[in-house]
Scaffold this motif. Structure first.
Motif, short mmCIF file in Angstrom:
data_model
loop_
_atom_site.label_atom_id
_atom_site.label_comp_id
_atom_site.label_asym_id
_atom_site.label_seq_id
_atom_site.Cartn_x
_atom_site.Cartn_y
_atom_site.Cartn_z
N GLN A 67 7.54 10.16 0.08
CA GLN A 67 6.83 10.59 1.29
C GLN A 67 5.31 10.59 1.10
O GLN A 67 4.57 10.39 2.06
N VAL A 68 4.89 10.83 -0.13
CA VAL A 68 3.44 10.93 -0.35
C VAL A 68 2.87 9.68 -1.01
O VAL A 68 1.69 9.65 -1.37
N ARG A 69 3.67 8.65 -1.19
CA ARG A 69 3.17 7.44 -1.82
C ARG A 69 2.00 6.83 -1.04
O ARG A 69 1.00 6.38 -1.66
N PRO A 70 2.09 6.75 0.32
CA PRO A 70 0.93 6.19 1.03
C PRO A 70 -0.35 6.98 0.79
O PRO A 70 -1.44 6.42 0.64
N GLN A 71 -0.23 8.34 0.77
CA GLN A 71 -1.42 9.15 0.51
C GLN A 71 -1.94 8.92 -0.92
O GLN A 71 -3.17 8.88 -1.15
N LEU A 72 -1.01 8.78 -1.87
CA LEU A 72 -1.44 8.52 -3.25
C LEU A 72 -2.11 7.15 -3.36
O LEU A 72 -3.09 6.99 -4.10
N GLN A 73 -1.57 6.19 -2.61
CA GLN A 73 -2.16 4.86 -2.64
C GLN A 73 -3.60 4.89 -2.10
O GLN A 73 -4.49 4.25 -2.63
N ALA A 74 -3.77 5.68 -1.05
CA ALA A 74 -5.12 5.80 -0.49
C ALA A 74 -6.05 6.57 -1.42
O ALA A 74 -7.25 6.29 -1.50
#
Length: 454
Positions: A67-74
């Motif tokens: 769920q937080v992978r996109p935020q981590l990627q950013a």
């Protein structure tokens, strides 16, 4: 082994000092700059690590990690100079590439050190690791920052710094040599004057108006030495001339008497008279030589008087009795006053006072008086011999004690018993007793004052 010149030594020391200061300044500047960049890198890494920890800390369990992978990627993958990794408790990599059985060993090694640098994909990275608990699992976060550009900058900076240091060292050596050479110009002047000094050029002096303060004492001492040498050489030259002048008369008399005696046969009485005359001249020469030997010993400090108590009033009374017969023939009276005792050599003091009394009797007009006064002070004993007569000009007073010096500019030989050494001998004797002697002449009275330590 060739010794370095003073210019080379000072230039070398100046170059080493400048090089040392520049090297220390460059080293501290480099360390300060590197510390500044390291602090900026650590601050960036810490902020990213804190933000990722807060993001992961909001999950209930590791299953919700996607769920937080996109935020981590950013957060971690949006910058080319930054990379992030997340591992589970077994060392398996969860981010950025998942699933992966095991992370690279050098990444796990950096995690174990919590912070440090590593080589990855041909670049240099600085990393910082942290832990965050997600549900029942303990995840490990590793944030890497590309510091390759920083390393290249400091490598280039070090090269330029040490190159500039070598150049500055060479320039400082050259500048130091020029400055030292100019600053040591007064020393070269001293050397030139010293090299030009000879018996005929003792009047040369080094000008000290433009001399640096550090060298003024040296220049003044050197000029004073030249003045002393000039004075000593002049005195020696005059002394040699005076010796020849004084010995010429008795030698001429001896030769004349002998030549006259040999012109024809003479009686025994005539030969005896001639020999008696020659004997008087030989005795005069002998006394003169003895006096000169005494003065030579005095100049070299070889006269050591005995340390015995001498009563000056008793010594003066004996000498006045000795000269009384000559004084009575001319109606001259002696006046003795005062008393005092000093430590000294009786025979040497008798000789000094005898010279003064004989001079006083020689120049005192008939029917006058000669005064001898002894006075004891707090720390010295003085003896003064005064006689009336012609006043001596002030320019002659200090030179009265020079050997063979006479006030008469014609330089007459005087009587056969007077060679002009008496006052010089008297001064040497007084100085050997750690005393002083000086002469004053005014209003028809001349006084010789002797001062001895009490």
């Amino acid at each position: 082994m060739t010794q370095l010149s003073l210019t080379a030594r000072l230039s070398l020391m100046f170059m080493l000092a400048v090089t040392g200061v520049l090297a220390a300044a460059g080293y501290f500047f480099g360390q300060l700059s590197q510390h500044h960049f390291d602090e900026l890198d650590r601050h960036t890494l810490h902020e990213k690590l804190e933000a990722a920890s807060r993001l992961l800390g909001g999950l209930d369990d590791a299953q919700a990690f996607a769920q937080v992978r996109p935020q981590l990627q950013a957060l971690l993958g949006g910058h080319s100079e930054m990379r992030g990794f997340i591992f589970d408790e077994t060392g398996a990599q969860l981010y950025p590439e998942a699933p992966r059985a095991m992370a690279e060993p050098q990444l796990l090694e950096l995690v174990g050190r919590r912070a440090g640098e590593l080589q990855l994909d041909g670049r240099v990275w600085r990393g910082e690791a942290g832990h965050v608990r997600v549900g029942s699992q303990r995840l490990t976060l590793l944030v890497l920052l590309d510091v390759t550009v920083h390393k290249a900058f400091f490598h280039t900076f070090s090269g330029w710094l040490w190159g500039a240091l070598v150049l500055c060292a060479a320039l400082s050596g050259l500048l130091g040599w020029l400055l030292v050479r100019r600053g040591l110009q007064p020393l070269r002047e001293v050397t030139q004057v010293a090299a030009s000094v000879s018996a005929r050029s003792l009047r040369e002096r080094i000008p000290d108006e433009s001399t640096p303060a550090e060298l003024q004492q040296l220049v003044q001492a050197f000029n004073a030495m030249l003045a002393r040498l000039e004075d000593a050489f002049v005195r020696l030259s005059n002394f040699s001339a005076d010796i020849a002048h004084e010995l010429r008369t008795p030698l001429s008399n001896l030769m004349t008497h002998t030549e006259v005696a040999l012109t024809r046969a003479r009686t025994l009485d005539q030969y005896q008279d001639n020999l008696h005359s020659n004997l008087e001249e030989l005795q005069r020469m002998s006394r003169m030589i003895d006096d000169m030997l005494f003065l030579a010993k005095a100049d070299n400090g070889l006269i050591v008087p005995d340390a015995k108590l001498v009563a000056l009033e008793a010594l003066c009374a004996q000498l006045l009795d000795y000269y009384q017969l000559s004084a009575d023939e001319r109606g001259v009276r002696f006046e003795l006053s005062g008393a005092g005792t000093i430590q000294g050599d009786l025979s040497m003091l008798r000789r000094a006072l005898s010279n003064l009394l004989s001079n006083a009797l020689r120049y005192t007009p008939d029917g006058e008086r000669i005064r001898v006064a002894i006075e004891r002070g707090a720390d010295q004993v003085t003896l003064e011999v005064s006689n009336p007569g012609a006043t001596i000009a002030p320019e002659h007073l200090e030179r009265l004690f020079d050997r063979f010096y006479r006030v008469d500019p014609a330089r007459r030989e005087g009587s056969p018993s007077n060679a002009g050494l008496g006052l010089a001998i008297t001064r040497s004797i007084v100085q050997a007793h750690q005393g002083r002697i000086h002469c004053t002449s005014a209003q028809g009275w001349t006084s010789f004052r002797l001062e001895f330590p009490g």
